[in-house]
Design a protein around this motif. Structure first.
Motif, short mmCIF file in Angstrom:
data_model
loop_
_atom_site.label_atom_id
_atom_site.label_comp_id
_atom_site.label_asym_id
_atom_site.label_seq_id
_atom_site.Cartn_x
_atom_site.Cartn_y
_atom_site.Cartn_z
N MET A 1 0.68 -1.20 -0.09
CA MET A 1 -0.13 -0.01 0.08
C MET A 1 1.02 1.21 0.03
O MET A 1 1.91 1.19 0.77
N LYS A 2 0.67 2.18 -0.86
CA LYS A 2 1.49 3.37 -0.94
C LYS A 2 0.89 4.24 -0.07
O LYS A 2 -0.28 4.67 0.09
N GLN A 3 1.89 5.03 0.65
CA GLN A 3 1.35 5.85 1.88
C GLN A 3 1.35 7.30 1.15
O GLN A 3 2.13 7.60 0.11
N SER A 4 0.44 8.25 1.56
CA SER A 4 0.31 9.47 0.63
C SER A 4 1.44 10.58 1.35
O SER A 4 1.43 10.22 2.56
N CYS A 5 1.75 11.33 0.88
CA CYS A 5 2.67 12.46 1.12
C CYS A 5 1.86 13.50 2.01
O CYS A 5 0.99 14.06 1.32
N PRO A 6 2.24 13.68 3.39
CA PRO A 6 1.32 14.77 3.96
C PRO A 6 1.54 16.03 3.21
O PRO A 6 0.55 16.85 3.34
N GLU A 7 2.62 16.54 2.76
CA GLU A 7 2.77 17.86 2.26
C GLU A 7 1.85 17.95 0.96
O GLU A 7 1.26 18.93 0.68
N CYS A 8 1.73 16.86 0.15
CA CYS A 8 0.84 16.87 -1.06
C CYS A 8 -0.50 16.69 -0.69
O CYS A 8 -1.35 17.59 -1.33
N GLU A 9 -1.09 16.37 0.54
CA GLU A 9 -2.49 16.30 0.86
C GLU A 9 -2.75 17.62 1.32
O GLU A 9 -3.67 18.17 1.06
N LEU A 10 -1.78 18.37 2.13
CA LEU A 10 -2.02 19.71 2.54
C LEU A 10 -2.23 20.63 1.18
O LEU A 10 -3.17 21.53 1.28
N ILE A 13 -5.42 20.03 -0.21
CA ILE A 13 -6.88 20.78 0.71
C ILE A 13 -6.73 22.24 0.44
O ILE A 13 -7.71 22.87 0.00
N GLN A 14 -5.51 22.81 0.49
CA GLN A 14 -5.38 24.35 0.40
C GLN A 14 -5.84 24.63 -1.05
O GLN A 14 -6.34 25.75 -1.07
N SER A 15 -5.72 23.94 -2.11
CA SER A 15 -6.13 24.27 -3.46
C SER A 15 -7.59 24.38 -3.47
O SER A 15 -7.85 25.00 -4.43
#
Length: 89
Positions: A1-10, A13-15
Motif C-alpha cells: 500500500m502506498k502512503q500519501s505524502c502529508p505535504e501533498c495532501e495539505l 486541501i489548500q487548493s
C-alpha cells in the motif's frame, strides 16, 4: 500500500479553499464575547486587509500565512504589519 505524502495532501486541501468557502465557515461562527471580534471590528479589519499588498488570492496573508477571514474574526489576533492597531481595530 502506498502512503500519501502529508505535504501533498495539505496542498490538495489548500487548493480547494476559496474565499467563498471561507466566508461560509466564518459566517457560521457565533459571536462569543472576548473570543470573536464584533461584526464592525471584523469588517474594519477585512477592509484593511483587502487594501494590503500582503494579501494573496484575496484570502491569505503572505506575512504570516493566516487566512485573513479567520484572523480578522479572532478578537485576540493582530496584524503582522500592525495595520489594525494603527486604525484602532
Amino acid at each position: 500500500m502506498k502512503q500519501s505524502c502529508p505535504e501533498c495532501e495539505l496542498r490538495a486541501i489548500q487548493s480547494s479553499i476559496t474565499k467563498e468557502s471561507l466566508e461560509r465557515e466564518v459566517s457560521a461562527m457565533k459571536y462569543v464575547q472576548g473570543i470573536t471580534a464584533p461584526e464592525n471590528q471584523y469588517k474594519n479589519r477585512l477592509d484593511i486587509c483587502e487594501k494590503c499588498s500582503a494579501l494573496v488570492s484575496q484570502i491569505m496573508c503572505s506575512e504570516c500565512g493566516a487566512y485573513v477571514l479567520f484572523r480578522a474574526k479572532n478578537k485576540k489576533s493582530s496584524c503582522p504589519r500592525a495595520k489594525w492597531a494603527a486604525q484602532g481595530c
